[in-house]
Design an enzyme around this catalytic site. Structure first.
Site, mmCIF file in Angstrom:
data_model
loop_
_atom_site.group_PDB
_atom_site.id
_atom_site.type_symbol
_atom_site.label_atom_id
_atom_site.label_comp_id
_atom_site.label_asym_id
_atom_site.label_seq_id
_atom_site.Cartn_x
_atom_site.Cartn_y
_atom_site.Cartn_z
ATOM 1 N N THR A 165 0.833 -1.208 0.000
ATOM 2 C CA THR A 165 0.000 0.000 0.000
ATOM 3 C C THR A 165 0.869 1.261 0.000
ATOM 4 O O THR A 165 0.705 2.138 -0.863
ATOM 5 C CB THR A 165 -0.912 0.009 1.245
ATOM 6 O OG1 THR A 165 -1.665 -1.206 1.263
ATOM 7 C CG2 THR A 165 -1.865 1.177 1.245
ATOM 8 N N VAL A 166 1.805 1.359 0.948
ATOM 9 C CA VAL A 166 2.605 2.595 1.072
ATOM 10 C C VAL A 166 3.648 2.680 -0.052
ATOM 11 O O VAL A 166 3.824 3.732 -0.673
ATOM 12 C CB VAL A 166 3.279 2.674 2.461
ATOM 13 C CG1 VAL A 166 4.084 3.959 2.591
ATOM 14 C CG2 VAL A 166 2.234 2.591 3.558
ATOM 15 N N ALA A 216 13.035 20.127 -4.594
ATOM 16 C CA ALA A 216 14.249 19.509 -4.032
ATOM 17 C C ALA A 216 15.519 20.107 -4.625
ATOM 18 O O ALA A 216 16.584 20.024 -4.026
ATOM 19 C CB ALA A 216 14.216 18.005 -4.293
ATOM 20 N N ARG A 250 8.073 -9.006 -2.302
ATOM 21 C CA ARG A 250 8.129 -10.448 -2.018
ATOM 22 C C ARG A 250 7.685 -11.277 -3.210
ATOM 23 O O ARG A 250 8.256 -12.289 -3.529
ATOM 24 C CB ARG A 250 7.210 -10.751 -0.827
ATOM 25 C CG ARG A 250 7.963 -11.320 0.332
ATOM 26 C CD ARG A 250 7.064 -11.685 1.454
ATOM 27 N NE ARG A 250 5.813 -10.941 1.443
ATOM 28 C CZ ARG A 250 5.038 -10.808 2.505
ATOM 29 N NH1 ARG A 250 5.402 -11.349 3.634
ATOM 30 N NH2 ARG A 250 3.904 -10.143 2.461
ATOM 31 N N LYS A 300 6.656 2.675 12.170
ATOM 32 C CA LYS A 300 6.558 3.182 13.547
ATOM 33 C C LYS A 300 7.092 2.194 14.573
ATOM 34 O O LYS A 300 7.737 2.576 15.544
ATOM 35 C CB LYS A 300 5.117 3.576 13.884
ATOM 36 C CG LYS A 300 4.057 2.518 13.575
ATOM 37 C CD LYS A 300 3.348 2.770 12.285
ATOM 38 C CE LYS A 300 2.619 1.534 11.804
ATOM 39 N NZ LYS A 300 1.316 1.793 11.251
ATOM 40 N N GLY A 306 -7.115 -1.568 3.640
ATOM 41 C CA GLY A 306 -5.654 -1.439 3.787
ATOM 42 C C GLY A 306 -5.245 -0.522 4.931
ATOM 43 O O GLY A 306 -4.094 -0.110 5.011
ATOM 44 N N LYS A 350 3.405 5.048 18.007
ATOM 45 C CA LYS A 350 3.399 6.433 17.517
ATOM 46 C C LYS A 350 3.569 7.425 18.670
ATOM 47 O O LYS A 350 4.280 8.427 18.542
ATOM 48 C CB LYS A 350 2.094 6.691 16.753
ATOM 49 C CG LYS A 350 1.995 5.854 15.466
ATOM 50 C CD LYS A 350 0.581 5.848 14.916
ATOM 51 C CE LYS A 350 0.472 5.034 13.632
ATOM 52 N NZ LYS A 350 -0.927 4.755 13.261
#
Ligand code: HSE
Length: 436
Positions: A13-14, A33, A45, A105, A187, A205
């Site tokens: 997802t991320v 930047a 994977r 996290k 998700g 967190k």
């Protein structure tokens, strides 16, 4: 100038969201930047899985170490999650002189002290904005925007899945497990969803937020965590009737005795902005001595909101690449040799108000017995509701709000109330904060 080469570990997802955002906004990001940023390699994977991102132009592998050990890669994005083999991957990337951006996290909360020490030795950066509250730039806000303040306390809805469950239960009367299954399908939920509902994810967190707020080492093992599984529909309704909402909060507070680090369901006044943060959204309320209360709100999970934070970290790293490592923003906001040794308090030393729900026989004297026990422990009652309608077992529900007291006194009082012959079962206790 040569483009900066980025390798991505994990295309879930991320990772998928990050590839999409970095590709879609490439020109705008390069203008910010000062250099072009290109993802040249990524690991996953299973290379045959259907993905949310287009991997054209990216060399794929199933072996993360091909990226970690590639001398061409400048920045490694760790977007796998979890602590097992990932810790070694990050430490190896650092040892290889690579900068690391992570959304992890658990890794930072549990191993951040070691990771930052190694990164400082090697003069590389480890950035972790996406680890807390998804797309909300809360790390940057506290670490840089509020650096003129003494932070007094912070309180946050920092687990989207838990907030989604509480919101759906309240608004639609839906079942806990049904809403959790939906959060998993979207998700939002952790691989192990008990991390969401038992407060572990929020504890990770909170550990990070407390470190950058108070300049203390990361100490996840000292966080008190209580989940949302014992919250019932009737508690939600009684809280509403008294003008409160129940939210699963992470709270870090500096007191003269030490620091409270706690995650638990909390009654908060319904009129507070943070009480109206619903669904998967996150919010963090931070109180600084100079600025007063400040509130940060946004999506706490999901592909592109989290990618927004990952990409912002990549831009920060690229901007700082040529700078002197000694003069960068410190990982935990305070200079590494200036972290404070302030004690984290055990839960018995917490000071908070309470909502209590108990069920007792409908006989004279029961209320007098309960209030006498509270008075003996110096606990003042703020409000009391005695329901006329008996519960399904024939007992009378009594709901009380108390003023602020020491948790040790409340624990003792609850044990005595539960031992009263006229009281049936356990007292349901939910902490209450006015967040004023
Ligand atoms: N499981 C987490 C949540 C994902 O629901 O908030 C974002 O950290």
């Amino acid at each position: 100038m040569k483009p900066v080469k980025v390798g991505v570990l994990g295309l879930g997802t991320v990772g998928g969201g990050t590839v999409n955002v970095l590709k879609r906004n490439a020109a705008e990001i390069a203008r910010r930047a000062g250099r072009e940023i290109v993802i040249t390699r990524a690991s996953a994977r299973d290379l045959n899985r259907e993905r949310i991102c287009d991997t054209q132009g990216i060399v794929l592998t199933t072996d993360p170490y091909e990226i970690i050990n590639d001398p061409e890669i400048d920045i490694v994005l760790e977007l796998i999650g979890g602590c097992g083999p990932v810790k070694e991957m990050v430490l190896t990337a650092i040892a290889n002189g690579k900068h690391v951006v992570t959304a992890n996290k658990a890794l930072i909360a549990l191993h951040g002290n070691e990771i930052f020490a190694r990164a400082s030795e090697k003069g590389v950066m480890v950035a972790f904005e996406a680890a807390v509250a998804g797309g909300i730039p809360i790390i940057k806000a506290i670490r840089e925007g509020l650096s003129g303040n003494q932070i007094q306390w912070l309180a946050g809805i920092i687990n989207g899945t838990g907030n989604f469950i509480l919101t759906e239960m309240r608004d639609k009367g839906r079942d806990f497990s049904d809403v959790l299954a939906e959060a998993q399908a979207l998700g939002y939920a952790e691989a192990d969803p008990t991390f969401d509902v038992e407060g572990i994810d929020a504890g990770h967190k909170l550990t990070i937020l407390a470190s950058i707020a108070f300049g203390i080492p990361l100490q996840f093992d000292k966080v008190f965590t209580e989940g949302i599984t014992k919250i019932t529909r009737e508690d939600v309704e009684y809280a509403e009737a008294l003008g409160y909402r129940i939210k699963h909060l992470g709270i870090a507070r500096k007191t003269p005795e030490g620091i409270e680090l706690r995650v638990h369901p909390t009654l908060i006044p319904a009129r507070r902005l943070i009480a109206n943060v619903d669904g998967v959204m996150n919010a963090v309320l931070v109180k600084g001595d100079a600025v007063g209360p400040t509130l940060y709100y946004g999506a706490g999970a999901g592909a592109e909101p989290t990618a927004s934070a990952v990409v912002a970290d990549v831009v920060d790293v690229v901007r700082a690449l040529t700078g002197d490592p000694e003069n960068r923003v410190p990982h935990l906001a305070f200079q590494a040799d200036s972290l404070a040794d302030i004690p984290v308090l055990p839960s018995e030393e917490f000071r908070t108000a309470y909502y209590l729900r108990l069920h007792a026989e409908d006989k004279p004297g029961v209320l007098a017995d309960v209030t006498r026990i509270l008075a003996n422990h110096q606990i003042s009652i703020e409000a009391i509701i005695q329901k006329e309608a008996l519960d399904d077992k024939g007992f009378m529900p009594i709901i009380m709000l108390t003023q602020i007291t020491l948790e040790k006194e409340m624990n003792a009082a609850i044990a005595e109330i539960e031992a009263l012959p006229m009281v049936n079962g356990k007292v349901n206790r939910i902490r209450l904060e006015t967040l004023g």
